[in-house]
Design a protein around this motif. Structure first.
Motif, mmCIF file in Angstrom:
data_model
loop_
_atom_site.group_PDB
_atom_site.id
_atom_site.type_symbol
_atom_site.label_atom_id
_atom_site.label_comp_id
_atom_site.label_asym_id
_atom_site.label_seq_id
_atom_site.Cartn_x
_atom_site.Cartn_y
_atom_site.Cartn_z
ATOM 1 N N GLU A 18 41.581 -15.414 75.185
ATOM 2 C CA GLU A 18 41.529 -16.747 74.570
ATOM 3 C C GLU A 18 40.323 -17.520 75.077
ATOM 4 O O GLU A 18 39.684 -18.252 74.321
ATOM 5 C CB GLU A 18 42.840 -17.497 74.909
ATOM 6 N N ALA A 19 39.962 -17.310 76.359
ATOM 7 C CA ALA A 19 38.829 -18.025 76.936
ATOM 8 C C ALA A 19 37.517 -17.604 76.278
ATOM 9 O O ALA A 19 36.500 -18.277 76.432
ATOM 10 C CB ALA A 19 38.770 -17.763 78.438
ATOM 11 N N GLN A 20 37.531 -16.481 75.538
ATOM 12 C CA GLN A 20 36.292 -16.005 74.926
ATOM 13 C C GLN A 20 36.202 -16.364 73.455
ATOM 14 O O GLN A 20 35.419 -15.777 72.713
ATOM 15 C CB GLN A 20 36.184 -14.486 75.070
ATOM 16 N N SER A 21 37.014 -17.340 73.015
ATOM 17 C CA SER A 21 36.977 -17.664 71.598
ATOM 18 C C SER A 21 35.625 -18.256 71.196
ATOM 19 O O SER A 21 35.204 -18.148 70.061
ATOM 20 C CB SER A 21 38.106 -18.624 71.259
ATOM 21 N N LYS A 22 34.914 -18.869 72.159
ATOM 22 C CA LYS A 22 33.589 -19.421 71.839
ATOM 23 C C LYS A 22 32.481 -18.425 72.161
ATOM 24 O O LYS A 22 31.717 -18.029 71.296
ATOM 25 C CB LYS A 22 33.361 -20.705 72.629
ATOM 26 N N VAL A 23 32.388 -18.053 73.425
ATOM 27 C CA VAL A 23 31.333 -17.130 73.854
ATOM 28 C C VAL A 23 31.984 -15.933 74.530
ATOM 29 O O VAL A 23 32.864 -16.099 75.354
ATOM 30 C CB VAL A 23 30.385 -17.811 74.869
ATOM 31 N N TRP A 24 31.551 -14.739 74.132
ATOM 32 C CA TRP A 24 32.064 -13.546 74.807
ATOM 33 C C TRP A 24 31.501 -13.490 76.204
ATOM 34 O O TRP A 24 30.362 -13.902 76.451
ATOM 35 C CB TRP A 24 31.648 -12.285 74.049
ATOM 36 N N PHE A 25 32.295 -12.922 77.124
ATOM 37 C CA PHE A 25 31.870 -12.904 78.519
ATOM 38 C C PHE A 25 30.703 -11.959 78.772
ATOM 39 O O PHE A 25 30.051 -12.057 79.805
ATOM 40 C CB PHE A 25 33.043 -12.530 79.424
ATOM 41 N N ILE A 26 30.430 -11.052 77.819
ATOM 42 C CA ILE A 26 29.293 -10.164 78.055
ATOM 43 C C ILE A 26 28.005 -10.967 78.080
ATOM 44 O O ILE A 26 27.034 -10.592 78.736
ATOM 45 C CB ILE A 26 29.236 -9.041 76.982
ATOM 46 N N PHE A 27 28.004 -12.142 77.375
ATOM 47 C CA PHE A 27 26.793 -12.972 77.389
ATOM 48 C C PHE A 27 26.723 -13.834 78.633
ATOM 49 O O PHE A 27 25.638 -14.168 79.097
ATOM 50 C CB PHE A 27 26.751 -13.844 76.135
ATOM 51 N N LEU A 28 27.901 -14.214 79.162
ATOM 52 C CA LEU A 28 27.908 -15.025 80.383
ATOM 53 C C LEU A 28 27.837 -14.151 81.621
ATOM 54 O O LEU A 28 27.336 -14.572 82.659
ATOM 55 C CB LEU A 28 29.189 -15.874 80.429
ATOM 56 N N GLN A 29 28.367 -12.941 81.514
ATOM 57 C CA GLN A 29 28.450 -12.053 82.676
ATOM 58 C C GLN A 29 27.834 -10.696 82.355
ATOM 59 O O GLN A 29 28.491 -9.672 82.476
ATOM 60 C CB GLN A 29 29.921 -11.831 83.058
ATOM 61 N N PRO A 30 26.561 -10.658 81.954
ATOM 62 C CA PRO A 30 26.012 -9.362 81.539
ATOM 63 C C PRO A 30 26.023 -8.327 82.664
ATOM 64 O O PRO A 30 26.298 -7.149 82.434
ATOM 65 C CB PRO A 30 24.589 -9.693 81.094
ATOM 66 N N VAL A 31 25.750 -8.798 83.894
ATOM 67 C CA VAL A 31 25.696 -7.839 85.011
ATOM 68 C C VAL A 31 27.080 -7.250 85.258
ATOM 69 O O VAL A 31 27.248 -6.029 85.374
ATOM 70 C CB VAL A 31 25.161 -8.537 86.272
ATOM 71 N N ALA A 32 28.073 -8.154 85.289
ATOM 72 C CA ALA A 32 29.440 -7.667 85.531
ATOM 73 C C ALA A 32 29.869 -6.716 84.419
ATOM 74 O O ALA A 32 30.480 -5.683 84.676
ATOM 75 C CB ALA A 32 30.404 -8.842 85.621
ATOM 76 N N GLY A 33 29.524 -7.058 83.168
ATOM 77 C CA GLY A 33 29.902 -6.198 82.047
ATOM 78 C C GLY A 33 29.301 -4.816 82.172
ATOM 79 O O GLY A 33 29.974 -3.806 81.992
ATOM 80 N N LEU A 34 28.016 -4.782 82.528
ATOM 81 C CA LEU A 34 27.330 -3.499 82.664
ATOM 82 C C LEU A 34 27.936 -2.683 83.804
ATOM 83 O O LEU A 34 28.195 -1.481 83.666
ATOM 84 C CB LEU A 34 25.851 -3.759 82.928
ATOM 85 N N ILE A 35 28.167 -3.371 84.923
ATOM 86 C CA ILE A 35 28.757 -2.685 86.079
ATOM 87 C C ILE A 35 30.125 -2.149 85.706
ATOM 88 O O ILE A 35 30.482 -1.008 86.034
ATOM 89 C CB ILE A 35 28.849 -3.642 87.284
ATOM 90 N N PHE A 36 30.882 -2.957 84.973
ATOM 91 C CA PHE A 36 32.215 -2.500 84.571
ATOM 92 C C PHE A 36 32.120 -1.235 83.726
ATOM 93 O O PHE A 36 32.833 -0.260 83.952
ATOM 94 C CB PHE A 36 32.937 -3.597 83.776
ATOM 95 N N LEU A 37 31.205 -1.252 82.762
ATOM 96 C CA LEU A 37 31.107 -0.080 81.876
ATOM 97 C C LEU A 37 30.698 1.163 82.655
ATOM 98 O O LEU A 37 31.258 2.251 82.459
ATOM 99 C CB LEU A 37 30.100 -0.346 80.760
ATOM 100 N N ILE A 38 29.731 0.998 83.564
ATOM 101 C CA ILE A 38 29.271 2.161 84.337
ATOM 102 C C ILE A 38 30.401 2.694 85.212
ATOM 103 O O ILE A 38 30.680 3.905 85.240
ATOM 104 C CB ILE A 38 28.048 1.777 85.198
ATOM 105 N N CYS A 39 31.080 1.768 85.907
ATOM 106 C CA CYS A 39 32.156 2.211 86.797
ATOM 107 C C CYS A 39 33.308 2.807 86.002
ATOM 108 O O CYS A 39 33.955 3.747 86.461
ATOM 109 C CB CYS A 39 32.666 1.055 87.629
ATOM 110 N N ALA A 40 33.557 2.240 84.811
ATOM 111 C CA ALA A 40 34.646 2.781 84.006
ATOM 112 C C ALA A 40 34.325 4.213 83.589
ATOM 113 O O ALA A 40 35.199 5.081 83.596
ATOM 114 C CB ALA A 40 34.863 1.914 82.778
ATOM 115 N N THR A 41 33.058 4.466 83.254
ATOM 116 C CA THR A 41 32.665 5.840 82.937
ATOM 117 C C THR A 41 32.912 6.751 84.127
ATOM 118 O O THR A 41 33.396 7.872 83.982
ATOM 119 C CB THR A 41 31.179 5.892 82.567
#
Lengths: 175, 149, 326
Positions: C179-202
């Motif tokens: 719900e908190a991302q109804s305006k802006v997705w967190f990948i735009f606010l937290q690009p580093v965290a998003g990338l780290i998450f994807l890499i670690c998830a892999t």
């Protein structure tokens, strides 16, 4: 009405199941002479304790139990296992003084815990509809138990520095 | 600073790699579904030998001299011919090869005095018994002529 | 009260069946997709024979697996050997409990939903360890040990990356985070965290380039070398379902969950956007797999401890600072 009693009995059964699980896990963690069984028994016991937290109504503590004790501590123990002797070799005999010391330590700890349990004046908890533990624990950690919290983090910091130093020195010595 | 440099450069090289593969993803395929599709082999392809059909005569020019049969190092070829009348040239009536033993050396094609042998472009040669490797070139010639007529 | 509890149970049981059916179908589809993506990246068509464009190939493969004999090596530890494939599938099923497919479609919207997924994901590692160790095979054991080392190294930055999102939303409840991302997705606010998450998830799902626990060029098949038939099938199924879970979590943490792009109301149910984004992420994971070679074990460890963990810590610190100031 019938369903309420049914859920109550099923909750009771779940509780005793979890207790059984925890005790079985603990037994497996202590008695078999196969070290991987011991670790998996420990995992079972800790997961059972997590289940007990769940039956007490705190999802947060239960999942933290799993995350920290199963996910971190048991995995760390697995690392230690990699240093243990191969399984196809003969199992070393249990040394009597060691076992005696372990028994004494556990009895002391058990008596102390039971003493605390008996001497506490338990009051029935108020009916709570939702999970309150995250906020409460967070609040208590930075107010009433702030000092304990800081001391624990200091201990962890010392442990980290110690580990880095040990690893660094042993590497420098070997090379 | 080189630490961050490495992260950024390394990350960019990863992006570059992903770009290469995603472009590949939408390029046309280069493989052919083997039994489903037939392709024309290049002219350099050597299949088993085949009797040529000459335009002038409408048939092969094999005189059943037996040079190929004698030349063949593996004894693959059996050729027989008849003289229709006395003094007329010999004409091959049977030409059978056992392709299972052929080493595709091409000596038969090179020694043929009438140049009536060529390489076929046949590559789909799956069989159930070893006798499927025995090919009757005369029969193949007949079917080819029947198709063109 | 009693009635409510009854419906709750019915909901859970129906949910369980739907989840089981979905995880199987999803795995069947993903295996096919993976082979297709791999094929087309290598300029070949992939499976083509069974069904239109080979769509039924995985069903045929699955039937073959079911028909195979279950072999237990004589020197194996029987109990653990049999238990491991079952154990590996449990955390995967639990993960479905809290995934927010749409505002209405969450099996249990717990206030610590994120914790649930990560708490149970450790069982996957334990199952791999038990299976690899019980096989009594050097390659299986090596694979299991590598898996443990890898999971320890990559769980830390994974959790730190998630923590920076939790700091921003003040909640570990999936529905609130989405719900908190109804305006802006967190990948735009937290690009580093998003990338780290994807890499670690892999890395956590043991996918290439982090697939050293089952590195086929050096360890035969890693931890599942000795597994045959449907026991191997369960490991395989768990891997692909894990991929779905990880992508679903990434979708709801960083890519806006059930919200459509451009914040326009398309009058399309949220579950459509959710599944679309999840499968796009899965595609990206596959794309990565067929692009990069497997990394060496020391590179793996260096990458985690020297790059991912410092970066995620710094990211967490900056996030905390900004959240405090704003």
């Amino acid at each position: 009405m019938n369903i309420v009693t049914l859920t109550e009995t099923s909750a009771q059964m779940a509780f005793w199941f979890l207790v059984g699980l925890t005790l079985t896990g603990a037994a497996i963690a202590v008695f078999p002479r196969n070290i991987l069984y011991n670790v998996l028994g420990l995992v079972l016991a800790l997961a059972g304790v997590g289940g007990l937290y769940l039956s007490l109504g705190s999802l947060f503590v239960a999942f933290m139990q799993l995350l920290i004790y199963v996910g971190a501590i048991c995995i760390a123990i697995v690392f230690a296992i990699m240093l243990s002797r191969p399984l196809h070799l003969e199992v070393p005999r249990r040394e009597v003084p060691k076992v005696a010391m372990a028994v004494v330590a556990s009895v002391v700890f058990f008596v102390a815990t039971v003493g605390v349990v008996l001497r506490t004046n338990w009051v029935p908890a108020a009916e709570r509809s939702s999970d309150w533990s995250v906020e409460t624990i967070g609040y208590l950690l930075i107010t009433r138990y702030a000092l304990v919290f800081e001391v624990i983090s200091l201990v962890l910091l010392v442990a980290i520095i110690g580990a880095i130093l040990t690893a660094g020195f042993s590497r420098r010595l070997s090379s | 600073m080189s630490y961050f440099r490495e992260i950024i450069d390394g990350g960019w090289s990863l992006v570059e790699g992903m770009r290469v593969t995603v472009r590949r993803l939408f390029q046309p395929l280069v493989t052919v579904q083997y039994p489903r599709k037939h392709i024309r082999m290049s002219s350099a392809y050597r299949g088993h030998i085949e009797l040529k059909v000459f335009k002038e005569t409408g048939t092969h020019n094999c005189i059943a001299c037996g040079t190929c049969e004698r030349m063949c190092p593996s004894g693959v070829i059996k050729v027989q011919g008849v003289k229709e009348q006395a003094k007329s040239p010999k004409v091959a009536t049977h030409y059978v090869i056992d392709f299972t033993r052929c080493s595709l050396c091409g000596l038969c094609v090179e020694t043929c005095p009438t140049q009536t042998l060529e390489y076929s472009k046949e590559y789909d040669l799956v069989g159930e018994t070893r006798w499927d490797g025995v090919i009757d070139l005369m029969a193949r010639l007949e079917t080819r002529r029947a198709k063109t007529v | 009260m009693g009635n409510e509890l009854g419906t709750e149970w019915v909901r859970l049981i129906i949910g369980l069946f739907v989840v089981l059916a979905f995880s199987q179908l999803n795995a069947l589809f993903l295996v096919w997709l993976e082979r297709k993506v791999a094929g087309h990246i290598q300029l070949r068509p992939g499976p083509m024979e069974v069904g239109p464009h080979g769509l039924l190939q995985t069903i045929a493969d699955g039937l073959k697996l079911v028909g195979k004999e279950l072999i237990t090596p004589r020197a194996a530890d029987r109990r653990l050997f049999v238990m491991a494939p079952v154990l590996v599938f449990m955390p995967v099923l639990v993960g479905f409990l809290v995934i927010p497919f749409s505002p209405e479609l969450i099996l249990r919207d717990m206030n610590v939903g994120i914790l649930l997924i990560f708490a149970f994901s450790t069982f996957t590692v334990l199952a791999i360890l038990a299976g690899g160790w019980a096989s009594n095979n050097k390659y299986a054991l090596l694979g299991a040990i590598r898996s443990v080392g890898q999971s320890v190294a990559y769980e830390i930055p994974l959790l730190l990356a998630v923590l920076s999102v939790v700091l921003m939303t003040n909640s570990m409840r999936f529905s609130e985070i989405v719900e908190a991302q109804s305006k802006v997705w967190f990948i735009f606010l937290q690009p580093v965290a998003g990338l780290i998450f994807l890499i670690c998830a892999t890395a956590e799902t043991n996918r290439a380039p982090f697939d050293i626990p089952e590195a086929e060029s050096e360890l035969v098949a890693g931890f599942h070398t000795e597994y045959t038939g449907m026991r191997f099938g369960l490991f395989f199924l768990a891997e692909y379902t894990n991929m779905f879970i990880v992508s679903a979590v990434a979708t709801s943490l960083f890519f806006g969950g059930w919200h459509g792009p451009l914040w326009i109301d398309f009058k399309i149910p949220g579950i459509f956007w959710f599944l679309l984004k999840t499968y796009i992420l899965i595609f990206v994971i596959m794309w990565v797999r067929w692009t990069f070679p497997r990394i060496r074990f020391d590179q793996l460890m260096n990458f985690s401890w020297k790059v991912m963990i410092p970066l995620s810590l710094a990211n967490l610190l900056v996030t905390a600072l900004i959240v405090k100031l704003v």
